[in-house]
Design a protein around this motif. Sequence first.
Motif: not given
Length: 473
Positions: A12-26
Amino acid sequence: MNIIEEFTPLFAPKTVAVIGASTKGNALPNVFIRRIREFGFSGDIYPIHPAAAEIDGLTAYKTLADTPKPVDYAYIAVSGAQIPGMLAAAKGHVRFAQVISSGFGEVDEGKDLQAELVSAAQAGGMRLLGPNCLGIYTPRGRVTFAEIGPKEVGHVGIVSQSGGLGTDIIRRGLARGLKFSGLVTVGNCADVTPSDLLEFYLADPQTKVIGMYIETAKDGRRLFDILRNAKASKPVVILKGGRTQQGLAAAASHTGSLAGDDRVWVALARQTGCMLVDTLDQFVDTLLIFQSLTPRPQRPTQKVVLFGNGGGTSVLATDYYSRLGLDVTPFAQEAINALADMKLPPGTSITNPVDCPVGTLQQDDGRVAEKILDIIYSQRKPEALVMHLNLSAFVGRTKPEVLDNLVAAAMRVQEKYPDRSHFILVLRSDGEPGLEARKREFRDKAVALGVPVYDEMANAGHPLAALATFERF
């Protein structure tokens, strides 16, 4: 810190970090962001990117140590060599990091990198999930890696060494009525192991039954001790990969696993009360029976009655159930006499199995089933009753409400004799689309009432035998 406190930020996380997302969204992490938003995650999402100011409309941060609040769960999908430095730089700011990326201990050249990854996670003050996995699916935390999965919080807790198999478990489980308390894919198990998650699920009040897909147990003694000390307080169903020599080789190349002798796992099941299954279908089917039915150790399942339409089906099922150690013996004379007094149409078999052609079952628009079942429950007192309906046989021969009435009649008898007998429904079909839709409708209603539904008699037999084994243990 106890095990519930330790793992609650994961489920039940309250905060999630995401590494590897692209500015192009793909990229895959962009898909992950979209999925958890659609799934209803209401906490803070922090994309981590060395240069971007914003990703997918969210403020981006340069490192895991820069986020405004500590990170409960970090989802990481970048090339393996970049990850150790990122984790070490977190400076105690992250609770759990899940590394989706592969190229670690499952290949010879990645073993040193995996050791470096674990050291970096320890230096960064976090627990590590993976690497070489797909993510978590937790309805209570509204986080999911899977495209499809029920949002309802259920009672089935899963740990899977395989990400792809984890997806299959969610999708097949959804189709059959499983509801999950959580599913975690652990890949190479470099830090967090199946034993850790087993310990959590055993303590977790939300989890009623536990399922594990395991290729290896690096901490095998600990796994045994946890199961033994639990004293079968909750059913644990294990689908073990790598039980043959060729399977061992496949496991080694999949998650870098060096699995032990199969006899060890058989002994583990015998000594701890956990249940070994051989296929994914058996795994899902067995979880379903424990989700739906409450084991009765004081009256273990032995006597089983089969009731429905299809003589050959009944005969084959009797053979199969008998081989599984279930008792499908004919009724005593009193029960046969009581059924004979009903003067059912010719072709009806009133021993056990009770084989009723469609012509019999459509009497009183299907309500005849209530009278038959009432006699069976009061006279035979079975520990389990399997009602099977070949839906195809009813098409064009009966009113649409007959099938509804048959199932409703069975449910009324269940209510009349609470705790008398485990009730299982088998709905057979030839695959015709309209019939399949009707079957799904019946399944949803039955599962909502706590009745497990199976596609064939054999599919119901194996989980029923597992339930009996668990009750006897």
